[in-house]
Design an enzyme around this catalytic site. Structure first.
Site, mmCIF file in Angstrom:
data_model
loop_
_atom_site.group_PDB
_atom_site.id
_atom_site.type_symbol
_atom_site.label_atom_id
_atom_site.label_comp_id
_atom_site.label_asym_id
_atom_site.label_seq_id
_atom_site.Cartn_x
_atom_site.Cartn_y
_atom_site.Cartn_z
ATOM 1 N N ILE A 61 -84.724 119.445 -76.141
ATOM 2 C CA ILE A 61 -85.748 119.663 -77.172
ATOM 3 C C ILE A 61 -86.295 121.042 -76.841
ATOM 4 O O ILE A 61 -86.757 121.266 -75.717
ATOM 5 C CB ILE A 61 -86.892 118.639 -77.081
ATOM 6 C CG1 ILE A 61 -86.323 117.215 -77.039
ATOM 7 C CG2 ILE A 61 -87.856 118.810 -78.259
ATOM 8 C CD1 ILE A 61 -87.405 116.148 -76.914
ATOM 9 N N SER A 62 -86.251 121.961 -77.787
ATOM 10 C CA SER A 62 -86.661 123.336 -77.490
ATOM 11 C C SER A 62 -88.098 123.379 -76.980
ATOM 12 O O SER A 62 -88.925 122.520 -77.314
ATOM 13 C CB SER A 62 -86.547 124.200 -78.745
ATOM 14 O OG SER A 62 -85.243 124.139 -79.267
ATOM 15 N N GLN A 63 -88.381 124.440 -76.219
ATOM 16 C CA GLN A 63 -89.737 124.716 -75.730
ATOM 17 C C GLN A 63 -90.698 124.747 -76.944
ATOM 18 O O GLN A 63 -90.337 125.278 -77.999
ATOM 19 C CB GLN A 63 -89.665 126.090 -75.067
ATOM 20 C CG GLN A 63 -90.947 126.613 -74.492
ATOM 21 C CD GLN A 63 -90.827 128.108 -74.185
ATOM 22 O OE1 GLN A 63 -89.999 128.816 -74.770
ATOM 23 N NE2 GLN A 63 -91.645 128.581 -73.277
ATOM 24 N N PRO A 64 -91.917 124.221 -76.799
ATOM 25 C CA PRO A 64 -92.849 124.218 -77.940
ATOM 26 C C PRO A 64 -93.011 125.602 -78.582
ATOM 27 O O PRO A 64 -92.993 125.730 -79.815
ATOM 28 C CB PRO A 64 -94.170 123.739 -77.318
ATOM 29 C CG PRO A 64 -93.759 122.914 -76.138
ATOM 30 C CD PRO A 64 -92.496 123.532 -75.615
ATOM 31 N N ARG B 20 -95.179 114.989 -79.788
ATOM 32 C CA ARG B 20 -93.934 115.440 -79.142
ATOM 33 C C ARG B 20 -93.407 114.407 -78.142
ATOM 34 O O ARG B 20 -92.205 114.246 -77.972
ATOM 35 C CB ARG B 20 -94.206 116.799 -78.462
ATOM 36 C CG ARG B 20 -92.985 117.459 -77.834
ATOM 37 C CD ARG B 20 -93.314 118.907 -77.478
ATOM 38 N NE ARG B 20 -92.443 119.453 -76.452
ATOM 39 C CZ ARG B 20 -91.370 120.216 -76.691
ATOM 40 N NH1 ARG B 20 -91.031 120.523 -77.932
ATOM 41 N NH2 ARG B 20 -90.626 120.675 -75.699
#
Ligand code: SAH
Length: 222
Positions: free
Chosen positions: A67-70, A41
């Site tokens: 970038i979206s949350q994992p 990531r």
């Protein structure tokens, strides 16, 4: 720190992310967990944000891009229920290319569209350098989908339109699933839309907070 120590410490952070943010919250699909363990990531975050790559939150990319949350990437990838083998997936909102890489690691051929041209170009170069030849990036407005590349087993939308764009939905194959945040912040919900012939069943997954989809679907924000 040497480059090797650096990579080792990032791998440890990634394992912790998978264990504490995903498994503990109920993500159980092995393909998702393995993909999230494999994809670095930190290679997708802006340099200034590299140390927050494995934190439990979205990472800023630009004024209307993150970038979206994992956990959100994992939840959406799991909810897509990709068929075994090589699946065909449409993503609207390439951003950094991180979620496209996760889908590719899960066996998908990914068609992904990004409206901010420099982001699309950067993501294409990055994904290509990382060997993700099965990801196709297009710069442009994704609110009409990518009809020529369809129909798709799954469609993942990572920017929220005010309502479900029917042009995109119609590009699902029979039995295919679309995972999409809908609504205007703070009233957005993540929906799963399943196609059965010409009918579309919808169910709500959870409340979410995504960046707005801009372009034709929401021109006042473009
Ligand atoms: N999946 C991305 C998250 C990106 S955030 C990642 O893993 O990094 C959502 C992205 O959707 C932003 O980059 C934004 O520019 C893009 N976007 C917004 N409206 C769009 C549209 N109409 N077509 C394509 N991309 C759009």
């Amino acid at each position: 720190m040497s480059k090797q120590q650096d990579e080792e410490s990032r791998r440890v952070h990634r394992e912790k992310m998978v264990r504490e943010q995903l498994v503990r919250r109920g993500v159980s699909d092995e393909r998702v967990l393995e993909a999230m363990l494999r994809v670095p990531r930190h290679a997708f975050t802006p340099t200034a944000e590299i140390d927050s790559a494995y934190e439990d939150r979205p990472v800023p990319l630009g004024p209307l891009q993150t970038i979206s949350q994992p956990y959100m990437v994992a939840l959406m990838s799991q909810a897509a229920m990709l068929p075994a083998g090589r699946s065909r997936v449409l993503e609207i909102g390439t951003g950094s290319g991180y979620s496209a890489a996760i889908l590719a690691e899960m066996g998908a051929e990914v068609f992904t569209i990004e409206i901010v041209q420099p982001l699309a170009e950067e993501a294409a170069v990055r994904l290509n350098a990382m060997g993700y030849e099965q990801v196709h990036v297009r710069a442009g407005d994704g609110s009409l989908g990518w009809a020529e590349a369809g129909p798709f087993d799954a469609i993942l939308v990572t920017a929220a339109p005010p309502h479900i764009p029917t042009e995109i939905r119609d590009q699902l194959r029979d039995g295919g699933r679309m995972i999409i945040p809908v609504g205007i912040a703070p009233d957005q919900e993540l929906l799963c839309v399943v196609r059965r012939g010409d009918t579309f069943a919808e169910h709500r997954i959870c409340a979410v907070r995504f960046v707005p989809m801009v372009g034709k679907v929401q021109p006042f924000q473009a």
